[in-house]
Write a protein that holds these residues in place. Structure first.
Motif, PDB file in Angstrom:
ATOM      1  N   MET A  41       0.834  -1.191   0.000  1.00  0.00           N
ATOM      2  CA  MET A  41       0.000   0.000   0.000  1.00  0.00           C
ATOM      3  C   MET A  41       0.877   1.253   0.000  1.00  0.00           C
ATOM      4  SD  MET A  41      -2.874   1.146   2.801  1.00  0.00           S
ATOM      5  CE  MET A  41      -1.617   1.299   4.077  1.00  0.00           C
ATOM      6  N   TYR A  42       0.562   2.176  -0.907  1.00  0.00           N
ATOM      7  CA  TYR A  42       1.257   3.459  -0.973  1.00  0.00           C
ATOM      8  C   TYR A  42       0.386   4.515  -0.288  1.00  0.00           C
ATOM      9  CZ  TYR A  42       4.026   1.110  -4.548  1.00  0.00           C
ATOM     10  OH  TYR A  42       4.845   0.237  -5.228  1.00  0.00           O
ATOM     11  N   VAL A  43       1.009   5.328   0.529  1.00  0.00           N
ATOM     12  CA  VAL A  43       0.258   6.350   1.273  1.00  0.00           C
ATOM     13  C   VAL A  43       0.739   7.724   0.845  1.00  0.00           C
ATOM     14  CG1 VAL A  43      -0.311   7.276   3.536  1.00  0.00           C
ATOM     15  CG2 VAL A  43      -0.098   4.814   3.222  1.00  0.00           C
ATOM     16  N   LYS A  44      -0.241   8.596   0.525  1.00  0.00           N
ATOM     17  CA  LYS A  44       0.098   9.947   0.072  1.00  0.00           C
ATOM     18  C   LYS A  44      -0.730  10.971   0.851  1.00  0.00           C
ATOM     19  CE  LYS A  44      -1.194  11.293  -4.093  1.00  0.00           C
ATOM     20  NZ  LYS A  44      -1.216  11.475  -5.560  1.00  0.00           N
ATOM     21  N   LEU A  45      -0.070  12.021   1.300  1.00  0.00           N
ATOM     22  CA  LEU A  45      -0.770  13.111   1.971  1.00  0.00           C
ATOM     23  C   LEU A  45      -1.616  13.855   0.935  1.00  0.00           C
ATOM     24  CD1 LEU A  45      -0.831  14.416   4.852  1.00  0.00           C
ATOM     25  CD2 LEU A  45       0.821  16.084   3.979  1.00  0.00           C
ATOM     26  N   LYS A  46      -2.901  14.041   1.238  1.00  0.00           N
ATOM     27  CA  LYS A  46      -3.799  14.695   0.288  1.00  0.00           C
ATOM     28  C   LYS A  46      -3.359  16.127   0.010  1.00  0.00           C
ATOM     29  CE  LYS A  46      -8.029  12.047   1.140  1.00  0.00           C
ATOM     30  NZ  LYS A  46      -9.429  12.107   1.632  1.00  0.00           N
ATOM     31  N   LYS A  47      -3.710  16.601  -1.188  1.00  0.00           N
ATOM     32  CA  LYS A  47      -3.200  17.880  -1.671  1.00  0.00           C
ATOM     33  C   LYS A  47      -3.594  19.051  -0.780  1.00  0.00           C
ATOM     34  CE  LYS A  47      -2.934  20.772  -5.811  1.00  0.00           C
ATOM     35  NZ  LYS A  47      -3.327  20.929  -7.228  1.00  0.00           N
ATOM     36  N   GLN A  48      -4.816  19.030  -0.219  1.00  0.00           N
ATOM     37  CA  GLN A  48      -5.258  20.178   0.558  1.00  0.00           C
ATOM     38  C   GLN A  48      -4.541  20.298   1.902  1.00  0.00           C
ATOM     39  OE1 GLN A  48      -7.172  17.538  -0.183  1.00  0.00           O
ATOM     40  NE2 GLN A  48      -8.834  17.216   1.273  1.00  0.00           N
ATOM     41  N   PHE A  49      -3.730  19.294   2.243  1.00  0.00           N
ATOM     42  CA  PHE A  49      -2.929  19.348   3.474  1.00  0.00           C
ATOM     43  C   PHE A  49      -1.521  19.797   3.126  1.00  0.00           C
ATOM     44  CE2 PHE A  49      -6.458  16.756   4.709  1.00  0.00           C
ATOM     45  CZ  PHE A  49      -6.643  17.027   6.055  1.00  0.00           C
ATOM     46  N   ARG A  50      -1.071  20.872   3.730  1.00  0.00           N
ATOM     47  CA  ARG A  50       0.231  21.470   3.449  1.00  0.00           C
ATOM     48  C   ARG A  50       1.177  21.257   4.617  1.00  0.00           C
ATOM     49  NH1 ARG A  50      -0.580  26.362   0.885  1.00  0.00           N
ATOM     50  NH2 ARG A  50       1.679  26.544   0.798  1.00  0.00           N
ATOM     51  N   LEU A  51       2.443  21.035   4.323  1.00  0.00           N
ATOM     52  CA  LEU A  51       3.471  20.960   5.359  1.00  0.00           C
ATOM     53  C   LEU A  51       4.239  22.273   5.381  1.00  0.00           C
ATOM     54  CD1 LEU A  51       4.785  17.322   4.823  1.00  0.00           C
ATOM     55  CD2 LEU A  51       3.523  18.193   6.801  1.00  0.00           C
ATOM     56  N   LEU A  52       4.310  22.886   6.569  1.00  0.00           N
ATOM     57  CA  LEU A  52       4.957  24.179   6.722  1.00  0.00           C
ATOM     58  C   LEU A  52       6.024  24.097   7.794  1.00  0.00           C
ATOM     59  CD1 LEU A  52       1.735  26.400   6.743  1.00  0.00           C
ATOM     60  CD2 LEU A  52       3.189  25.897   4.794  1.00  0.00           C
ATOM     61  N   ALA A  53       7.153  24.733   7.515  1.00  0.00           N
ATOM     62  CA  ALA A  53       8.255  24.779   8.484  1.00  0.00           C
ATOM     63  C   ALA A  53       8.791  26.195   8.527  1.00  0.00           C
ATOM     64  CB  ALA A  53       9.363  23.797   8.096  1.00  0.00           C
ATOM     65  N   CYS A  54       8.845  26.773   9.726  1.00  0.00           N
ATOM     66  CA  CYS A  54       9.318  28.157   9.862  1.00  0.00           C
ATOM     67  C   CYS A  54       9.819  28.386  11.277  1.00  0.00           C
ATOM     68  CB  CYS A  54       8.186  29.125   9.540  1.00  0.00           C
ATOM     69  SG  CYS A  54       8.620  30.860   9.728  1.00  0.00           S
ATOM     70  N   ASP A  55      11.029  28.941  11.374  1.00  0.00           N
ATOM     71  CA  ASP A  55      11.599  29.316  12.679  1.00  0.00           C
ATOM     72  C   ASP A  55      11.574  28.158  13.679  1.00  0.00           C
ATOM     73  OD1 ASP A  55      12.023  31.895  11.723  1.00  0.00           O
ATOM     74  OD2 ASP A  55      10.087  32.614  12.433  1.00  0.00           O
ATOM     75  N   GLY A  56      11.870  26.965  13.197  1.00  0.00           N
ATOM     76  CA  GLY A  56      11.911  25.816  14.085  1.00  0.00           C
ATOM     77  C   GLY A  56      10.554  25.264  14.469  1.00  0.00           C
ATOM     78  N   LYS A  57       9.491  25.793  13.870  1.00  0.00           N
ATOM     79  CA  LYS A  57       8.144  25.306  14.137  1.00  0.00           C
ATOM     80  C   LYS A  57       7.630  24.563  12.899  1.00  0.00           C
ATOM     81  CE  LYS A  57       7.024  29.145  17.250  1.00  0.00           C
ATOM     82  NZ  LYS A  57       6.118  30.303  17.498  1.00  0.00           N
ATOM     83  N   PHE A  58       6.865  23.505  13.151  1.00  0.00           N
ATOM     84  CA  PHE A  58       6.370  22.668  12.071  1.00  0.00           C
ATOM     85  C   PHE A  58       4.853  22.547  12.178  1.00  0.00           C
ATOM     86  CE2 PHE A  58      10.608  21.332  13.349  1.00  0.00           C
ATOM     87  CZ  PHE A  58      11.298  21.434  12.152  1.00  0.00           C
ATOM     88  N   GLU A  59       4.182  22.641  11.037  1.00  0.00           N
ATOM     89  CA  GLU A  59       2.727  22.588  11.039  1.00  0.00           C
ATOM     90  C   GLU A  59       2.214  21.764   9.867  1.00  0.00           C
ATOM     91  OE1 GLU A  59       1.124  26.495  10.783  1.00  0.00           O
ATOM     92  OE2 GLU A  59       1.786  27.106  12.784  1.00  0.00           O
ATOM     93  N   LEU A  60       1.044  21.179  10.086  1.00  0.00           N
ATOM     94  CA  LEU A  60       0.240  20.620   9.013  1.00  0.00           C
ATOM     95  C   LEU A  60      -0.938  21.557   8.849  1.00  0.00           C
ATOM     96  CD1 LEU A  60      -0.294  18.194   7.077  1.00  0.00           C
ATOM     97  CD2 LEU A  60      -1.673  17.215   8.919  1.00  0.00           C
TER      98      LEU A  60
END
Length: 483
Positions: A1-20
């Motif tokens: 099974m291949y797993v992919k994060l859906k397009k409307q979910f974004r990965l953000l990284a800034c100033d040592g902080k990480f968000e979905l």
């Protein structure tokens, strides 16, 4: 099974902080560094079982829990065959989170308070061509820009506007806001947004309405000979977007012919069914430098009107199940917004950025000039037409000097008792009116006392407490949810 994060979910990284980040609902979920790195692996090219082999048993257990939460959010595509999603390369600090883009200098009105009149009708050079505009959108996508707001001029005057919207959606950039005067928006526009590009209803459509009658609205909107037509077309556009379920925000610029109507206009805005009503006094930028003496409202009347609107709004606010229920959100200058009675107001410290909201934002003008914000058009840090493009203009020393200016640097505001909630106001306005970044913003000086002297007292009298938090490193009423 291949797993992919859906397009409307974004990965953000800034100033040592990480968000979905979820584009359509504007939800933010906190991640730690290991979770962020794992989610980057979910690009649809490697089987989940192979990815899991790279982790020790303890980590696999944590990943299993994380996958369960992601499935509950419907954030994952589970596929029998590989299907690649390309994530933007992690962007180093300073991160460009959002852009305000004047997509055209063309406009169908001649507003007497227009702050971009210096760029009107290509006065600073031709608008970006379709090819140039699409290339800029692609660059924003590569920089992982989260939010893009589209304005003008009048954005719907651009013939290729829909092509730009399609490209923005393809790049997975959230269209946060579209600014329009609402006069010549095509009848099929809502259908285009809803059916073709499937624009999330959380996209804020900001429509200008400067009075509750054709006459008061026309004082600013220019086409006085067609006052009734302009007014009715604007109301029609508002109603179409409201009926389609978009987050509609009416923006009102205050002048001497509508200032006494504002408390009554509060009910008018509610009856339109919009979700937000924003109001402010125009600033002496662009065309308003020449018209303020003719149409500007008296400040004593403005403050009385603000108090009337606040009183009417607070009378509508009702405590419900630990929260607050209200029929419409209200936003007044930099002074009052409905969120003050829902969330903690984080106050300013001397080491805080003067305009934290714009710390990670910039503006792109119709001719491609890059400026720190829409008002800061006298500081141009580059042009997106050049080889260096948006990235170099954003990272430039001139841009970052503005973005890193701190409360303690504003010499004219030192020692002010209102500094903790005012935060020195707007540096662009201060610079334009008083000649320097470190001078006072006279508009903030007039409105700032309302917060503690009137608004906080009024809230307490109605049992609606405004909570302030000292010692915070940012000024914000947004929340992040842990994942």
């Amino acid at each position: 099974m291949y797993v992919k994060l859906k397009k409307q979910f974004r990965l953000l990284a800034c100033d040592g902080k990480f968000e979905l980040f979820k584009n359509d609902t504007v939800e933010e979920f906190q991640l730690d560094g290991e979770q962020y790195e794992f989610l980057l692996r979910l690009d649809g090219t490697t089987e989940l079982s192979e990815i899991m082999k790279e982790y020790d048993p303890e980590s696999r257990s944590a990943i299993t829990d994380l996958l369960g939460e992601l499935r509950a959010l419907e954030a994952l595509e589970e596929l029998d065959q590989p299907s690649r999603r390309v994530f933007p390369q992690a962007y180093p600090s300073p991160y460009l989170e959002a852009v305000l883009w004047d997509v055209t200098s063309l406009c169908n009105l001649r507003c007497t308070h227009c702050y971009v009149s210096d760029y009107f009708k290509e006065a600073k050079g031709p608008d970006l061509s379709t090819e140039e505009a699409l290339r800029v959108i692609d660059e924003m996508g590569a920089m992982n820009v989260r939010d893009l707001s589209l304005t003008g001029g009048e954005p719907f005057q651009r013939k290729d506007f829909r092509d730009l919207v399609r490209r923005i959606v393809e790049n997975n950039i959230r269209i946060a806001s579209i600014f329009t005067n609402g006069v010549d928006v095509g009848d099929d526009t809502v259908d285009f947004f809803v059916e073709e590009v499937k624009l999330p209803r959380r996209c804020r459509v900001r429509i200008s309405l400067d009075g509750m009658t054709p006459e008061s609205n026309s004082v600013l909107r220019g086409r006085t000979s067609e006052a009734k037509v302009v007014f009715e077309k604007t109301l029609g556009t508002i109603r179409r977007f409201v009926e389609a379920g978009f987050l509609v925000s009416v923006g009102t610029s205050i002048h001497r012919s509508n200032v006494q109507q504002l408390p009554e206009m509060y009910s008018f805005a509610k009856d339109l069914g919009v979700q937000e009503w924003r109001m402010a006094v125009p600033k002496p930028i662009g065309q308003y430098k020449n018209t303020e003496n003719l149409i500007g409202a008296n400040w004593d009347e403005v403050l009385v009107a603000y108090k009337g609107v606040i009183d009417a709004h607070l009378a509508d606010c009702e405590k419900v199940d630990g929260g607050v229920k209200y029929p419409i959100k209200v936003d007044i200058e930099q002074t009052f917004r409905t969120e003050l009675i829902e969330k903690t107001l984080n106050t300013f410290n001397p080491d805080d950025i003067v305009c934290f909201y714009h710390k990670s934002r910039c503006s792109v003008k119709a001719n491609g000039d890059v400026t720190p914000c829409g008002y800061f058009d006298h500081i141009i840090t580059g042009n997106v037409r050049t080889v260096e493009g948006l990235r170099q203009a954003w990272e430039s020393t001139a841009m970052q000097q503005v973005k890193q200016t701190r409360i303690k640097d504003i010499s004219d505001c030192r020692g002010c008792s209102l500094l903790r909630t005012c935060g020195t106001g707007c540096r662009a306005i201060a610079s334009k009116v008083n000649g320097g970044m470190c001078s006072k913003d006279p508009y903030a000086c007039r409105t700032a006392p309302l917060l503690e002297d009137y608004i906080a007292v009024s809230l307490k009298q109605r049992g609606l407490q405004m909570t302030m938090s000292d010692g915070c490193s940012e000024y914000s009423v947004t929340e992040n949810s842990p994942l």
